[in-house]
Write a protein that holds these residues in place. Structure first.
Motif, PDB file in Angstrom:
ATOM      1  N   ASP A  12       0.860  -1.187   0.000  1.00 18.91           N
ATOM      2  CA  ASP A  12       0.000   0.000   0.000  1.00 18.91           C
ATOM      3  C   ASP A  12       0.897   1.238   0.000  1.00 18.91           C
ATOM      4  O   ASP A  12       1.504   1.574   1.017  1.00 18.91           O
ATOM      5  CB  ASP A  12      -0.897  -0.016   1.246  1.00 18.91           C
ATOM      6  N   VAL A  13       0.975   1.907  -1.140  1.00 19.33           N
ATOM      7  CA  VAL A  13       1.849   3.079  -1.233  1.00 19.33           C
ATOM      8  C   VAL A  13       1.154   4.343  -0.769  1.00 19.33           C
ATOM      9  O   VAL A  13       1.779   5.411  -0.704  1.00 19.33           O
ATOM     10  CB  VAL A  13       2.360   3.273  -2.675  1.00 19.33           C
ATOM     11  N   THR A  14      -0.127   4.250  -0.422  1.00 15.27           N
ATOM     12  CA  THR A  14      -0.866   5.439   0.020  1.00 15.27           C
ATOM     13  C   THR A  14      -0.723   5.680   1.510  1.00 15.27           C
ATOM     14  O   THR A  14      -1.092   6.758   1.998  1.00 15.27           O
ATOM     15  CB  THR A  14      -2.356   5.309  -0.325  1.00 15.27           C
ATOM     16  N   ARG A  15      -0.200   4.701   2.234  1.00 17.20           N
ATOM     17  CA  ARG A  15      -0.011   4.840   3.671  1.00 17.20           C
ATOM     18  C   ARG A  15       1.472   4.763   3.991  1.00 17.20           C
ATOM     19  O   ARG A  15       2.160   3.856   3.517  1.00 17.20           O
ATOM     20  CB  ARG A  15      -0.759   3.743   4.432  1.00 17.20           C
ATOM     21  N   PRO A  16       1.989   5.687   4.778  1.00  5.54           N
ATOM     22  CA  PRO A  16       3.419   5.667   5.078  1.00  5.54           C
ATOM     23  C   PRO A  16       3.852   4.368   5.750  1.00  5.54           C
ATOM     24  O   PRO A  16       3.103   3.752   6.502  1.00  5.54           O
ATOM     25  CB  PRO A  16       3.600   6.854   6.027  1.00  5.54           C
ATOM     26  N   SER A  17       5.073   3.980   5.466  1.00  5.63           N
ATOM     27  CA  SER A  17       5.700   2.816   6.077  1.00  5.63           C
ATOM     28  C   SER A  17       6.856   3.288   6.943  1.00  5.63           C
ATOM     29  O   SER A  17       7.629   4.167   6.545  1.00  5.63           O
ATOM     30  CB  SER A  17       6.218   1.873   4.980  1.00  5.63           C
ATOM     31  N   VAL A  18       6.984   2.716   8.136  1.00  3.41           N
ATOM     32  CA  VAL A  18       8.088   3.073   9.028  1.00  3.41           C
ATOM     33  C   VAL A  18       9.425   2.900   8.322  1.00  3.41           C
ATOM     34  O   VAL A  18      10.309   3.763   8.399  1.00  3.41           O
ATOM     35  CB  VAL A  18       8.035   2.220  10.310  1.00  3.41           C
ATOM     36  N   ALA A  19       9.603   1.786   7.615  1.00  6.73           N
ATOM     37  CA  ALA A  19      10.877   1.510   6.950  1.00  6.73           C
ATOM     38  C   ALA A  19      11.158   2.530   5.855  1.00  6.73           C
ATOM     39  O   ALA A  19      12.293   2.997   5.691  1.00  6.73           O
ATOM     40  CB  ALA A  19      10.868   0.096   6.372  1.00  6.73           C
ATOM     41  N   ALA A 159      16.722   0.386  16.411  1.00  6.33           N
ATOM     42  CA  ALA A 159      15.524   1.203  16.147  1.00  6.33           C
ATOM     43  C   ALA A 159      14.295   0.346  15.881  1.00  6.33           C
ATOM     44  O   ALA A 159      13.434   0.716  15.069  1.00  6.33           O
ATOM     45  CB  ALA A 159      15.778   2.161  14.980  1.00  6.33           C
ATOM     46  N   LEU A 160      14.197  -0.777  16.559  1.00  8.19           N
ATOM     47  CA  LEU A 160      13.049  -1.671  16.403  1.00  8.19           C
ATOM     48  C   LEU A 160      12.101  -1.613  17.595  1.00  8.19           C
ATOM     49  O   LEU A 160      10.877  -1.492  17.430  1.00  8.19           O
ATOM     50  CB  LEU A 160      13.528  -3.116  16.215  1.00  8.19           C
ATOM     51  N   LEU A 161      12.649  -1.685  18.808  1.00  6.80           N
ATOM     52  CA  LEU A 161      11.816  -1.927  19.980  1.00  6.80           C
ATOM     53  C   LEU A 161      10.841  -0.799  20.279  1.00  6.80           C
ATOM     54  O   LEU A 161       9.806  -1.037  20.906  1.00  6.80           O
ATOM     55  CB  LEU A 161      12.698  -2.204  21.199  1.00  6.80           C
ATOM     56  N   HIS A 162      11.139   0.440  19.845  1.00 10.68           N
ATOM     57  CA  HIS A 162      10.172   1.507  20.108  1.00 10.68           C
ATOM     58  C   HIS A 162       8.955   1.410  19.187  1.00 10.68           C
ATOM     59  O   HIS A 162       8.033   2.205  19.309  1.00 10.68           O
ATOM     60  CB  HIS A 162      10.815   2.904  20.037  1.00 10.68           C
ATOM     61  N   PHE A 163       8.943   0.430  18.287  1.00  7.46           N
ATOM     62  CA  PHE A 163       7.739   0.134  17.507  1.00  7.46           C
ATOM     63  C   PHE A 163       7.055  -1.141  18.000  1.00  7.46           C
ATOM     64  O   PHE A 163       6.141  -1.647  17.346  1.00  7.46           O
ATOM     65  CB  PHE A 163       8.086   0.015  16.019  1.00  7.46           C
ATOM     66  N   ILE A 164       7.496  -1.648  19.137  1.00 10.89           N
ATOM     67  CA  ILE A 164       6.900  -2.846  19.737  1.00 10.89           C
ATOM     68  C   ILE A 164       6.227  -2.431  21.040  1.00 10.89           C
ATOM     69  O   ILE A 164       6.915  -2.036  21.994  1.00 10.89           O
ATOM     70  CB  ILE A 164       7.955  -3.931  20.018  1.00 10.89           C
ATOM     71  N   PRO A 165       4.907  -2.494  21.133  1.00  7.71           N
ATOM     72  CA  PRO A 165       4.225  -2.067  22.364  1.00  7.71           C
ATOM     73  C   PRO A 165       4.468  -3.038  23.506  1.00  7.71           C
ATOM     74  O   PRO A 165       4.844  -4.205  23.303  1.00  7.71           O
ATOM     75  CB  PRO A 165       2.753  -2.061  21.951  1.00  7.71           C
ATOM     76  N   ASP A 166       4.238  -2.567  24.725  1.00 10.57           N
ATOM     77  CA  ASP A 166       4.396  -3.432  25.890  1.00 10.57           C
ATOM     78  C   ASP A 166       3.494  -4.651  25.808  1.00 10.57           C
ATOM     79  O   ASP A 166       3.852  -5.733  26.300  1.00 10.57           O
ATOM     80  CB  ASP A 166       4.087  -2.648  27.168  1.00 10.57           C
ATOM     81  N   SER A 167       2.318  -4.486  25.192  1.00  5.65           N
ATOM     82  CA  SER A 167       1.372  -5.600  25.099  1.00  5.65           C
ATOM     83  C   SER A 167       1.924  -6.765  24.287  1.00  5.65           C
ATOM     84  O   SER A 167       1.471  -7.901  24.437  1.00  5.65           O
ATOM     85  CB  SER A 167       0.061  -5.115  24.468  1.00  5.65           C
ATOM     86  N   ALA A 168       2.912  -6.497  23.417  1.00  9.55           N
ATOM     87  CA  ALA A 168       3.531  -7.560  22.621  1.00  9.55           C
ATOM     88  C   ALA A 168       4.674  -8.242  23.371  1.00  9.55           C
ATOM     89  O   ALA A 168       5.316  -9.147  22.831  1.00  9.55           O
ATOM     90  CB  ALA A 168       4.040  -7.005  21.297  1.00  9.55           C
ATOM     91  N   SER A 215       2.190   1.427  12.483  1.00  8.09           N
ATOM     92  CA  SER A 215       3.026   1.185  13.665  1.00  8.09           C
ATOM     93  C   SER A 215       2.884   2.327  14.659  1.00  8.09           C
ATOM     94  O   SER A 215       2.863   3.491  14.273  1.00  8.09           O
ATOM     95  CB  SER A 215       4.499   1.049  13.260  1.00  8.09           C
ATOM     96  N   ARG A 216       2.828   1.995  15.927  1.00  6.61           N
ATOM     97  CA  ARG A 216       2.791   3.000  16.982  1.00  6.61           C
ATOM     98  C   ARG A 216       4.128   3.023  17.711  1.00  6.61           C
ATOM     99  O   ARG A 216       4.777   1.995  17.865  1.00  6.61           O
ATOM    100  CB  ARG A 216       1.663   2.697  17.974  1.00  6.61           C
ATOM    101  N   MET A 217       4.503   4.209  18.164  1.00  4.70           N
ATOM    102  CA  MET A 217       5.761   4.344  18.887  1.00  4.70           C
ATOM    103  C   MET A 217       5.533   4.195  20.385  1.00  4.70           C
ATOM    104  O   MET A 217       4.577   4.756  20.925  1.00  4.70           O
ATOM    105  CB  MET A 217       6.395   5.701  18.612  1.00  4.70           C
ATOM    106  N   THR A 218       6.416   3.446  21.019  1.00  5.32           N
ATOM    107  CA  THR A 218       6.421   3.323  22.470  1.00  5.32           C
ATOM    108  C   THR A 218       7.805   3.745  22.945  1.00  5.32           C
ATOM    109  O   THR A 218       8.721   2.922  23.037  1.00  5.32           O
ATOM    110  CB  THR A 218       6.113   1.878  22.913  1.00  5.32           C
ATOM    111  N   MET A 219       7.968   5.044  23.167  1.00  3.00           N
ATOM    112  CA  MET A 219       9.259   5.510  23.670  1.00  3.00           C
ATOM    113  C   MET A 219       9.432   5.045  25.116  1.00  3.00           C
ATOM    114  O   MET A 219       8.472   5.023  25.881  1.00  3.00           O
ATOM    115  CB  MET A 219       9.339   7.032  23.585  1.00  3.00           C
ATOM    116  N   ARG A 220      10.652   4.682  25.469  1.00  9.15           N
ATOM    117  CA  ARG A 220      10.913   4.158  26.810  1.00  9.15           C
ATOM    118  C   ARG A 220      12.083   4.888  27.453  1.00  9.15           C
ATOM    119  O   ARG A 220      12.922   5.481  26.779  1.00  9.15           O
ATOM    120  CB  ARG A 220      11.181   2.648  26.753  1.00  9.15           C
ATOM    121  N   GLY A 221      12.126   4.814  28.777  1.00 11.28           N
ATOM    122  CA  GLY A 221      13.187   5.449  29.528  1.00 11.28           C
ATOM    123  C   GLY A 221      14.415   4.569  29.639  1.00 11.28           C
ATOM    124  O   GLY A 221      14.407   3.386  29.284  1.00 11.28           O
ATOM    125  N   ARG A 222      15.462   5.164  30.173  1.00  6.27           N
ATOM    126  CA  ARG A 222      16.743   4.466  30.280  1.00  6.27           C
ATOM    127  C   ARG A 222      16.628   3.167  31.065  1.00  6.27           C
ATOM    128  O   ARG A 222      17.162   2.127  30.656  1.00  6.27           O
ATOM    129  CB  ARG A 222      17.768   5.397  30.928  1.00  6.27           C
TER     130      ARG A 222
END
Length: 276
Positions: A12-19, A159-168, A215-222
């Motif tokens: 789908d080229v109409t929706r942005p891709s993270v990559a 640069a992968l894990l901030h696209f993986i939610p805690d629920s996963a 994809s949703r971002m899940t920024m995390r602390g140190r």
């Protein structure tokens, strides 16, 4: 719309891709109008973004160089993205031509283009697999027969894990990968954080990914990022040992290309862990 050969079928080229957005930030050419529009919107709000992405990429280069010099000859790059200059196989095989690399991604453009780029390279391979299904991923890697499970391997989660939610349950996925690694293996992580910039800026950035991509971002602390290294011994991030453990990207084994004094501009926690 006729798609270029590197795009593959059914995307789908109409929706942005993270990559593809990341590829745009890095100055690549494998993106479409929707990707460029999202990236430009993000840059207008946060002008440092291209520099931040390049800092992340530069950390990957330094980490792979460190590991190759430490004797690692097998690399499993999960969430590898679209190939750009300074790919893992280029860095590793320049130092040790016998190095073997398996790239893993879920993005069809990343997988298709990586396979085209690596055609004819017998010591590299590309898998379409999902980090959140580590058992299936490991089975697919084993079936390739390229990486020897009895030898040390570096697992790269750049640069992968901030696209993986805690629920996963990313921590459990990493633990599954860790338990499958031979002693002497390594884990490399880079992860976006919300801790260094105003909340309204990081919130807007996360909202843009939430509304624009799949994809949703899940920024995390140190502390949260450091917890992903459970079972690993963290490599000293600099020879002078001024800092230990997890550090900002510009401060991990800095060289002439980094800006440690401006590290706070680059909100990326990074680390390299050793599996004893």
């Amino acid at each position: 719309m006729a798609l270029p050969a590197w795009a593959g079928d059914g995307i789908d080229v109409t929706r942005p891709s993270v990559a593809r957005v990341y590829d745009y930030y890095l100055g690549g050419v494998h993106h479409f109008d929707a990707d460029r529009a999202m990236a430009e919107k993000a840059i207008a709000d946060w002008p440092d973004l291209p520099l931040i992405m390049r800092s992340n990429r530069a950390f990957l280069r330094r980490a792979v160089t460190y590991l190759a010099r430490a004797g690692i000859r097998q690399f499993l790059d999960i969430g590898s993205g679209i190939p750009t200059a300074g790919n893992v196989h280029e860095i590793a095989q320049n130092l040790a031509p016998e190095s073997r690399i398996v790239y893993v991604d879920t993005d069809p453009v990343a997988v298709t283009h990586s396979r085209a780029l690596l055609a004819g390279n017998p010591t590299t391979a590309v898998l379409a697999a999902d980090f959140t299904r580590p058992g299936e991923l490991l089975t697919s890697v084993r079936d390739l027969g390229l990486l020897d499970p009895q030898r040390p391997t570096a697992v790269l989660l750049n640069a992968l894990l901030h696209f993986i939610p805690d629920s996963a349950q990313p921590g459990e996925a990493i633990a599954t990968l860790r338990d499958a690694l031979a002693p002497g293996s390594y884990l490399v992580i880079s992860h976006a954080t919300h801790e260094l910039h105003p909340a309204d800026l990081t919130d807007r950035h996360r909202d843009l990914y939430r509304t624009s991509t799949a994809s949703r971002m899940t920024m995390r602390g140190r502390t949260q990022v450091e917890a992903f290294f459970d079972g690993f011994d963290l490599v000293e991030p600099s020879v002078d040992r001024v800092e230990t453990g997890i550090v900002l990207s510009e401060r991990w084994h800095p060289d002439e290309t980094t800006s440690p004094a401006q590290a706070d501009r680059f909100p990326i926690w990074v680390g390299v862990g050793f599996r004893p």
